[in-house]
Design an enzyme around this catalytic site. Sequence first.
Site, short mmCIF file in Angstrom:
data_model
loop_
_atom_site.label_atom_id
_atom_site.label_comp_id
_atom_site.label_asym_id
_atom_site.label_seq_id
_atom_site.Cartn_x
_atom_site.Cartn_y
_atom_site.Cartn_z
N LYS A 62 16.67 49.79 63.17
CA LYS A 62 15.53 50.67 63.50
C LYS A 62 14.57 49.95 64.46
O LYS A 62 13.36 49.83 64.19
CB LYS A 62 14.82 51.14 62.24
N ILE A 66 8.09 46.40 71.66
CA ILE A 66 7.85 46.50 73.10
C ILE A 66 9.19 46.32 73.83
O ILE A 66 10.14 45.76 73.26
CB ILE A 66 6.82 45.45 73.59
O1 NUP Z 1 16.22 58.54 57.72
C1 NUP Z 1 16.98 57.65 57.34
N1 NUP Z 1 17.35 57.60 56.05
C2 NUP Z 1 18.20 56.65 55.55
O2 NUP Z 1 18.51 56.68 54.35
C3 NUP Z 1 17.50 56.69 58.23
C4 NUP Z 1 18.38 55.70 57.74
N2 NUP Z 1 18.90 54.83 58.60
N3 NUP Z 1 18.70 55.68 56.41
C5 NUP Z 1 19.60 54.60 55.91
O3 NUP Z 1 20.81 55.17 55.40
C6 NUP Z 1 19.01 53.80 54.75
O4 NUP Z 1 18.25 52.71 55.24
C7 NUP Z 1 20.26 53.35 53.99
O5 NUP Z 1 20.80 52.20 54.60
C8 NUP Z 1 21.23 54.51 54.20
C9 NUP Z 1 21.27 55.52 53.08
O6 NUP Z 1 21.70 54.90 51.90
P1 NUP Z 1 21.88 55.69 50.50
O7 NUP Z 1 20.63 56.45 50.25
O8 NUP Z 1 23.08 56.61 50.67
O9 NUP Z 1 22.12 54.61 49.51
#
Ligand code: NUP
Length: 220
Positions: A62, A66
């Site tokens: 994520k 900058i």
């Molecule tokens: O909006 C987001 N939600 C999310 O859960 C963006 C993400 N990148 N994630 C990632 O997806 C979160 O950090 C985790 O690694 C994965 C979901 O994991 P789980 O909830 O299925 O265990």
Amino acid sequence: MELNTRLILALDVTIEEEALRLAEMLAPYLDVIKVNYPLVLSTGMQIVEKLSRIRPVLCDFKVADIPNTNRLIVERVSAFGAMGVIVHGFTGPESLKATMRRGLDVFVVAEMTHPGSDFFPRVSEDIVDIGAHLGVTGFIAPATKPERLSLIKRLSKERSKPFTILSPGVGAQGGKVAAAIEAGADALIVGRSLYESEDPEATARDLIEQIQAAESSRPE
Ligand code: NUP
């Protein structure tokens, strides 16, 4: 990014042996392995190289800094052999552009899955617009909010180039496979409900069956 099973493992464990064991076990069911800070901060970036020998690795860092720092971060991600990176788009076009690198897939978070991310609707359409204009690989959109996912898919489809939508939120966060696929997810990112299940292989097979069933009933 090549999509076959349309299943991506969110490998949020913190022990290297466990990560490698799960990756080996689930490899036949996965298009990609997604790693996030918990694993990398516990084991070091070498885990990206090790997992890349099993399946392509997407670094969910994520990235939101900058332009110069963003560029330095994605250079490192590339150097360790990842196939792609997840970045934030709210930092604006210059920062986003700095994450784009030949040979690396860039996915921009259009909107998040969790309760309390309700301010996103105000910015997600602009984020999709900026990302699409720059020609990123695709977007991250929430399986927990199928109506928003469907809007993000529609916005990204209006562009000349097709964008890949990856959706987290199925399982532990309450999102449902069928609703996410029908709303336009191209692949699902699943973590806890897969790797913490009693029989992860059986769970992976079941998820893939559900994905395929939903896909065949999806209007194109
Ligand atoms: O909006 C987001 N939600 C999310 O859960 C963006 C993400 N990148 N994630 C990632 O997806 C979160 O950090 C985790 O690694 C994965 C979901 O994991 P789980 O909830 O299925 O265990």
